[in-house]
Design a protein around this motif. Structure first.
Motif, PDB file in Angstrom:
ATOM      1  N   TYR A 210       0.869  -1.365   0.065  1.00 29.90           N
ATOM      2  CA  TYR A 210       0.051   0.182   0.033  1.00 29.90           C
ATOM      3  C   TYR A 210       1.011   1.013   0.022  1.00 29.90           C
ATOM      4  O   TYR A 210       0.558   2.298  -0.605  1.00 29.90           O
ATOM      5  CB  TYR A 210      -0.864   0.066   1.114  1.00 29.90           C
ATOM      6  N   ALA A 214       0.731   3.800  -2.696  1.00 31.73           N
ATOM      7  CA  ALA A 214       0.311   5.432  -2.594  1.00 31.73           C
ATOM      8  C   ALA A 214       1.548   6.489  -3.359  1.00 31.73           C
ATOM      9  O   ALA A 214       1.161   7.645  -3.535  1.00 31.73           O
ATOM     10  CB  ALA A 214       0.410   5.497  -1.034  1.00 31.73           C
ATOM     11  N   VAL A 217       0.752   6.799  -6.599  1.00 28.59           N
ATOM     12  CA  VAL A 217      -0.248   7.695  -7.051  1.00 28.59           C
ATOM     13  C   VAL A 217       0.098   9.302  -6.661  1.00 28.59           C
ATOM     14  O   VAL A 217      -0.419  10.073  -7.401  1.00 28.59           O
ATOM     15  CB  VAL A 217      -1.560   7.367  -5.944  1.00 28.59           C
ATOM     16  N   ILE A 248      -6.225   6.193  -4.356  1.00 26.20           N
ATOM     17  CA  ILE A 248      -5.754   4.817  -4.104  1.00 26.20           C
ATOM     18  C   ILE A 248      -6.742   3.674  -3.730  1.00 26.20           C
ATOM     19  O   ILE A 248      -6.669   2.334  -3.747  1.00 26.20           O
ATOM     20  CB  ILE A 248      -4.504   4.647  -2.886  1.00 26.20           C
ATOM     21  N   ARG A 252      -6.617  -0.486  -4.447  1.00 25.30           N
ATOM     22  CA  ARG A 252      -6.387  -1.442  -3.452  1.00 25.30           C
ATOM     23  C   ARG A 252      -6.313  -2.922  -3.669  1.00 25.30           C
ATOM     24  O   ARG A 252      -5.529  -3.663  -3.751  1.00 25.30           O
ATOM     25  CB  ARG A 252      -6.590  -1.001  -2.216  1.00 25.30           C
ATOM     26  N   PRO A 319      -2.338   4.528 -12.277  1.00 27.74           N
ATOM     27  CA  PRO A 319      -2.447   5.719 -11.359  1.00 27.74           C
ATOM     28  C   PRO A 319      -2.300   7.096 -12.163  1.00 27.74           C
ATOM     29  O   PRO A 319      -3.211   8.032 -11.855  1.00 27.74           O
ATOM     30  CB  PRO A 319      -1.635   5.622 -10.394  1.00 27.74           C
TER      31      PRO A 319
END
Length: 343
Positions: A210, A214, A217, A248, A252, A319
């Motif tokens: 994650y 992130a 993104v 995000i 996920r 993204p």
């Protein structure tokens, strides 16, 4: 379309990064262990504490190569960005839309709709491909619950309602996530999502991935001229990339969760690669972290067909595409933000 470039991951805790001409030089214990041309990079992520030379920071800023610093365990420390891209009109519209309750609610609703839709898609894929290896009845019930959640989300009127539906859907999804782990069940048992710190092997990998997503993104938002720190669902907080946390959500399950599941189910990683601390926290060792980063780079190069654009694109570009679509919506080129809905 923007070209997918490489991200340099520096996993050694003692490495120091410097600049030599047009190259990033990685030095460990006064020995050069790596050298990569700057023009091949879109970002550098360092898991060490030794730091980076001011000359390299300046070169990265000039070329809009992001620098991100994480602890050896993957916890975010700091991020250095290059020059602000985009024009003042786009950012003004972003700030104005963030303060507009109707527009803000619409974008937030779409992001959470995408999150739950894609989470249900992961469960449905598990039912389709592995119905005889999992508790199909249990997973089907969870999928049906998520379908109902989608209806509630579409009709939600406040962000309070939206957060409530999101929380319930996440609980349902992670309540059957263990069913999707088909191999190495003993080493990778999953009893629910936990973090700060993660208490089992699966959560350790989820949290780590994650963080990687992130960072991707944030870079994507900056590259199209949006402010990653002004969001719609996630409240503004000093130092928190709220808009990145919004975007995000839709990625996920299909990007990060499926990636972690594939590492386990294909036996690319093993349970021997984790360290359990006295406080119960579970950490990945250096070898696993390196292997995971290699696989993550490979994952980003996989080609899919974007569900809205109907064009083939690398996973690693998703993204950026979503950030671009959000920017187009804010400029008035689209009627609504087309959330990523995995097919």
């Amino acid at each position: 379309m923007k070209k997918l470039l490489n991200t340099l991951y520096v996993t050694s805790e003692k490495s120091y990064l410097s600049l030599d001409g047009e190259n990033v030089v990685v030095v460990d214990d006064k020995k050069e262990i790596g050298r990569i041309p700057l023009h091949n990079l879109e970002g550098i992520i360092s898991f060490g504490y030794r730091g980076t030379s001011p000359a390299l920071m300046g070169a990265c800023a000039d070329r809009n190569i992001s620098l991100c610093y994480l602890t050896p365990q993957g916890k975010f420390l700091a991020r250095i960005s290059g020059k602000i891209k985009g024009n003042i009109v786009l950012r003004h519209r972003q700030y104005k839309s963030s303060d507009d309750e109707a527009i803000s609610m619409e974008i937030a609703r779409n992001c959470i709709l995408g999150k739950v839709y894609n989470a249900r898609g992961v469960l449905e894929r598990g039912l389709r491909d592995h119905k005889f290896q999992i508790n199909a009845e249990k997973v089907k019930k969870a999928s049906d619950n998520l379908k109902n959640s989608i209806n509630y989300i579409q009709n939600s009127q406040t962000k309070g309602e939206l957060r409530g539906y999101e929380g319930e859907a996440a609980s349902v999804y992670f309540g059957v996530f263990d069913e999707l782990i088909l191999q190495q069940k003993k080493e990778f048992s999953f009893q629910g999502r936990n973090k700060r710190p993660p208490k089992d092997n699966v959560n350790a990998m989820l949290s780590f991935v994650y963080t990687l997503l992130a960072n991707n993104v944030v870079s994507a938002l900056e590259s199209v001229g949006l402010d990653p720190y002004v969001g719609y669902l996630h409240t503004e907080r000093s130092g928190r990339a709220s808009l990145a946390l919004d975007l995000i959500e839709e990625l996920r399950a299909v990007f990060a969760d499926r990636f972690v599941l594939s590492l386990i189910n294909k036996k690319i990683i093993s349970g021997k690669s984790f360290i359990k601390k006295e406080n119960g926290a579970v950490l990945m060792n250096d070898d696993l972290r390196k292997k995971l980063l290699i696989e993550w780079q490979n994952k980003k190069k996989e080609i899919i067909t974007h569900p809205y654009l109907k064009e083939k694109v690398e996973w690693g570009m998703i993204p950026y595409v979503q950030a671009l679509l959000l920017a187009r919506y804010l400029r008035g080129d689209l009627d609504s933000y087309p959330v990523f809905l995995w097919k």
